[in-house]
Design an enzyme around this catalytic site. Structure first.
Site, PDB file in Angstrom:
ATOM      1  N   CYS A   1       0.758  -1.231  -0.140  1.00 33.72           N
ATOM      2  CA  CYS A   1       0.297   0.614  -0.354  1.00 33.72           C
ATOM      3  C   CYS A   1       0.988   1.343   0.278  1.00 33.72           C
ATOM      4  CB  CYS A   1      -0.717   0.124   1.264  1.00 33.72           C
ATOM      5  SG  CYS A   1      -2.197   1.503   1.047  1.00 33.72           S
TER       6      CYS A   1
ATOM      7  N   CYS B   1      -0.585   5.928   6.889  1.00 34.16           N
ATOM      8  CA  CYS B   1      -2.111   5.657   7.305  1.00 34.16           C
ATOM      9  C   CYS B   1      -2.118   4.542   8.441  1.00 34.16           C
ATOM     10  CB  CYS B   1      -2.639   4.709   6.387  1.00 34.16           C
ATOM     11  SG  CYS B   1      -4.181   4.263   6.621  1.00 34.16           S
TER      12      CYS B   1
ATOM     13  N   CYS C   1      -3.337  -0.335   9.084  1.00 35.58           N
ATOM     14  CA  CYS C   1      -2.315  -1.474   8.981  1.00 35.58           C
ATOM     15  C   CYS C   1      -0.636  -1.270  10.166  1.00 35.58           C
ATOM     16  CB  CYS C   1      -2.232  -2.063   7.525  1.00 35.58           C
ATOM     17  SG  CYS C   1      -3.320  -2.282   6.545  1.00 35.58           S
TER      18      CYS C   1
ATOM     19  N   GLN D   1     -18.855  -9.082  11.188  1.00 38.59           N
ATOM     20  CA  GLN D   1     -17.481  -9.933  10.588  1.00 38.59           C
ATOM     21  C   GLN D   1     -17.129  -9.063   9.483  1.00 38.59           C
ATOM     22  OE1 GLN D   1     -16.188 -11.162  13.065  1.00 38.59           O
ATOM     23  NE2 GLN D   1     -17.693 -12.390  14.405  1.00 38.59           N
TER      24      GLN D   1
ATOM     25  N   TYR E   1     -23.748 -12.830  22.951  1.00 37.30           N
ATOM     26  CA  TYR E   1     -23.233 -11.653  21.587  1.00 37.30           C
ATOM     27  C   TYR E   1     -23.593 -12.116  20.270  1.00 37.30           C
ATOM     28  CZ  TYR E   1     -20.832 -11.508  26.723  1.00 37.30           C
ATOM     29  OH  TYR E   1     -20.184 -11.936  27.049  1.00 37.30           O
TER      30      TYR E   1
ATOM     31  N   GLU F   1     -28.307 -10.331  22.756  1.00 39.04           N
ATOM     32  CA  GLU F   1     -27.681  -9.176  22.093  1.00 39.04           C
ATOM     33  C   GLU F   1     -27.962  -7.824  22.745  1.00 39.04           C
ATOM     34  OE1 GLU F   1     -25.383  -8.339  19.773  1.00 39.04           O
ATOM     35  OE2 GLU F   1     -25.562  -6.674  20.576  1.00 39.04           O
TER      36      GLU F   1
ATOM     37  N   ASP G   1     -18.899 -14.891  22.342  1.00 43.78           N
ATOM     38  CA  ASP G   1     -17.748 -13.882  20.801  1.00 43.78           C
ATOM     39  C   ASP G   1     -18.669 -12.879  21.642  1.00 43.78           C
ATOM     40  OD1 ASP G   1     -16.815 -12.711  19.142  1.00 43.78           O
ATOM     41  OD2 ASP G   1     -18.644 -13.135  16.953  1.00 43.78           O
TER      42      ASP G   1
ATOM     43  N   CYS H   1     -11.654 -12.097  19.621  1.00 46.65           N
ATOM     44  CA  CYS H   1     -10.695 -11.423  19.248  1.00 46.65           C
ATOM     45  C   CYS H   1      -9.674 -10.606  19.990  1.00 46.65           C
ATOM     46  CB  CYS H   1     -11.674 -10.107  18.392  1.00 46.65           C
ATOM     47  SG  CYS H   1     -12.570  -8.853  19.450  1.00 46.65           S
TER      48      CYS H   1
HETATM   49  C1  LIG Z   1     -18.005  -9.653  18.444  1.00 45.33           C
HETATM   50  S1  LIG Z   1     -19.361  -9.641  17.873  1.00 45.33           S
HETATM   51  C2  LIG Z   1     -19.666 -11.080  17.524  1.00 45.33           C
HETATM   52  C3  LIG Z   1     -21.430 -10.571  16.729  1.00 45.33           C
HETATM   53  C4  LIG Z   1     -22.124 -12.535  16.019  1.00 45.33           C
HETATM   54  N1  LIG Z   1     -21.466 -13.012  16.578  1.00 45.33           N
HETATM   55  C5  LIG Z   1     -21.309 -12.209  14.615  1.00 45.33           C
HETATM   56  O1  LIG Z   1     -20.672 -13.342  14.144  1.00 45.33           O
HETATM   57  O2  LIG Z   1     -21.883 -12.015  14.148  1.00 45.33           O
HETATM   58  C6  LIG Z   1     -19.999  -8.535  19.853  1.00 45.33           C
HETATM   59  C7  LIG Z   1     -20.949  -8.590  19.713  1.00 45.33           C
HETATM   60  O3  LIG Z   1     -21.817  -8.604  21.095  1.00 45.33           O
HETATM   61  C8  LIG Z   1     -22.665  -7.059  21.290  1.00 45.33           C
HETATM   62  N2  LIG Z   1     -22.498  -6.915  22.649  1.00 45.33           N
HETATM   63  C9  LIG Z   1     -21.202  -6.321  23.097  1.00 45.33           C
HETATM   64  N3  LIG Z   1     -21.425  -6.192  24.622  1.00 45.33           N
HETATM   65  C10 LIG Z   1     -22.104  -7.128  24.667  1.00 45.33           C
HETATM   66  C11 LIG Z   1     -22.938  -7.188  26.486  1.00 45.33           C
HETATM   67  N4  LIG Z   1     -22.390  -6.869  27.311  1.00 45.33           N
HETATM   68  N5  LIG Z   1     -24.630  -7.878  26.092  1.00 45.33           N
HETATM   69  C12 LIG Z   1     -24.744  -7.712  25.234  1.00 45.33           C
HETATM   70  N6  LIG Z   1     -24.027  -7.224  23.840  1.00 45.33           N
HETATM   71  C13 LIG Z   1     -23.021  -7.104  23.507  1.00 45.33           C
HETATM   72  C14 LIG Z   1     -22.092  -6.049  20.192  1.00 45.33           C
HETATM   73  O4  LIG Z   1     -23.559  -4.935  19.865  1.00 45.33           O
HETATM   74  C15 LIG Z   1     -21.626  -7.070  19.308  1.00 45.33           C
HETATM   75  O5  LIG Z   1     -22.864  -7.075  18.330  1.00 45.33           O
END
Ligand SMILES: C[S@@+](CC[C@H](N)C(=O)[O-])C[C@H]1O[C@@H](n2cnc3c(N)ncnc32)[C@H](O)[C@@H]1O
Length: 441
Positions: free
Chosen positions: A68, A74, A77, A278, A306, A327, A371, A398
């Protein structure tokens, strides 16, 4: 300032390259493990030093030319100077380091990081700050650690379909009587230019974040004319606050649809401006395929904590009597309800709220999907697991550091069957891990 000679040893969580000098860790900015360098010490603390490379005496074999033209100015990355196969190795080392140091775990079965065949043009979300100068509009990314915009015309990690929109939008904005936000003065209207989209469906959604409502239909039409086939909607998100947080609470449709559609493993997902999805769909598809291959044939109750717009929930629903998604984002929950209908998967239910509040009110699932965001699991979630003992857990993370912290507690009752890392974020230090846990009998 003092100059010293070093060999860079390793990358650590957070993406810094480090070495050691006189028993102290030295953070080597822009260093790559294997580099022999002369560094100038620019910061000296009790426990560590920070060094800036003054001479690269012998480059590491892991070094490569960044593709890049905007790298490293930037801040998007951090690792474009590292050959891709080495990036994958360093990411695995980061996980090993977190498991050892934070989790105090040595014998964990960690797979090789699953990389991309073509690690470019994968990112489906771009959030650009803007600035108006005398006769130009700059759109790009902040230079690392600053709020100076590096103006870009294209980006090799973002979906190809975004490039012409980015370039064209600058030209349109140059002539548009729309003020651009100045964060120091809290003056001006347009704060961020956001593109979201899908390579699978070819759709692009434009999100204009404004301080107060400002986007008129004629302006949105000009933007849509940049790529009428793909741009399926223009929305404005209103963020009146003096804050670094990008989005405000309210979103208004200006043109077309206020969401784009994504397709993963034969399922369709509606994704609105403020909903999570994602960013690397090719890689999450591999993760989901793998997850399905290690799961059992049938579960009575699955809880997807989540749950976003239902990506995991809907991809395991054919193996369960009931799937409950939890969520906190209203926008994601609204999309999830639509996605349940679109995919005819009516055994999926959703609860809106915080996992740490809702999960403790539930019975024991036989499969718990986790997640969480980077900060990992809250105490209430760990307590729920210890108390209700779900038979199987898939923890997707992550952040290797918070993952290791949480696993350190869970391994008292669970066996780690496997840790499978995925590269969702090529050319950055970020790495995603899937961990499969089984209750010890
Ligand atoms: C890493 S993403 C994972 C979403 C899903 N597994 C996917 O792959 O699309 C984390 C999600 O958790 C939600 N989130 C974050 N903290 C939270 C909490 N304390 N309680 C409920 N949801 C939460 C965020 O809004 C987000 O949608």
């Amino acid at each position: 300032m003092k100059r010293i000679f070093l060999e860079v040893e390793k990358m650590i969580p957070g993406g810094d390259a480090i070495s050691y000098y006189d028993g102290k860790a030295v953070f080597v900015e822009g260093g790559v493990p294997g580099d022999r360098v002369e560094v100038e010490i620019v910061k000296e603390k009790k426990d560590y030093l920070v060094g800036r490379i003054r001479r690269l005496l012998e480059p590491s074999e892991a070094r490569t030319e960044a593709l890049c033209p905007y790298f490293p100015e930037c801040g998007g990355c951090q690792w474009q100077m590292v050959d891709y196969s080495w990036q994958l190795k360093f990411k695995r080392d980061i996980i090993l380091d977190a498991f050892r140091r934070v989790g105090k775990m040595e014998q964990v079965p960690i797979g090789e990081v699953v990389g991309m065949d073509y690690p470019w043009h994968f990112r489906n979300k771009a959030q650009y700050p803007l600035k108006r100068t005398k006769n130009r509009v700059l759109i790009g990314y902040y230079r690392e650690g600053t709020h100076h915009i590096v103006d870009i015309d294209s980006c090799p990690v973002q979906l190809k379909q975004f490039d012409p929109v980015l370039k064209g939008a600058k030209e349109i904005l140059k002539r548009e009587p729309l003020t651009i936000y100045n964060e120091l003065k809290h003056y001006g209207k347009l704060r961020h230019f956001v593109l979201r989209g899908s390579e699978n469906t070819g759709e692009t959604l434009i999100v204009l974040v404004v301080k107060e409502t400002a986007i008129v239909k004629t302006f949105a039409e000009k933007l849509q004319a940049l790529d009428p086939e793909r741009i399926i909607g223009v929305v404005e998100n209103i963020n009146p606050k003096r804050t670094n947080v990008i989005y405000g609470p309210r979103t208004r449709k200006v043109l077309g649809r206020p969401y784009y559609m994504e397709k993963v493993l034969g399922k369709s997902f509606r994704v609105s401006a403020l909903s999570f999805f994602q960013v690397n769909v090719k890689q999450v598809t591999k993760l989901l395929e793998f997850m399905r291959s290690i799961l059992g044939d049938w579960y009575n109750l699955v809880i997807d904590a989540y749950a976003g717009v239902g990506l995991f929930a809907l991809n395991v629903a054919d193996r369960a009597r009931v799937v409950i998604g939890i969520e906190e984002s209203t926008s994601s929950v609204k999309d999830a309800h639509e996605n349940i209908g679109i995919n005819n998967q009516f055994n999926v239910e959703y609860y809106e709220g915080k996992v740490e509040n809702i999960l403790p009110t539930m019975g024991s699932p036989d499969l718990l999907l986790l997640d969480p965001p980077r900060k990992g699991l809250e105490k209430e979630v760990i307590d729920f697991i210890i108390d209700r003992k779900p038979r199987e857990i898939v923890y997707v993370s992550c952040n290797p550091v918070t993952l290791a912290r949480d696993l350190k507690i869970l391994v008292e009752n669970y066996d780690i069957e496997l840790v499978q890392p995925y590269d969702f974020f090529p050319h950055t230090h970020h790495v995603e891990s899937l961990v499969f846990l089984k209750l010890r009998s």
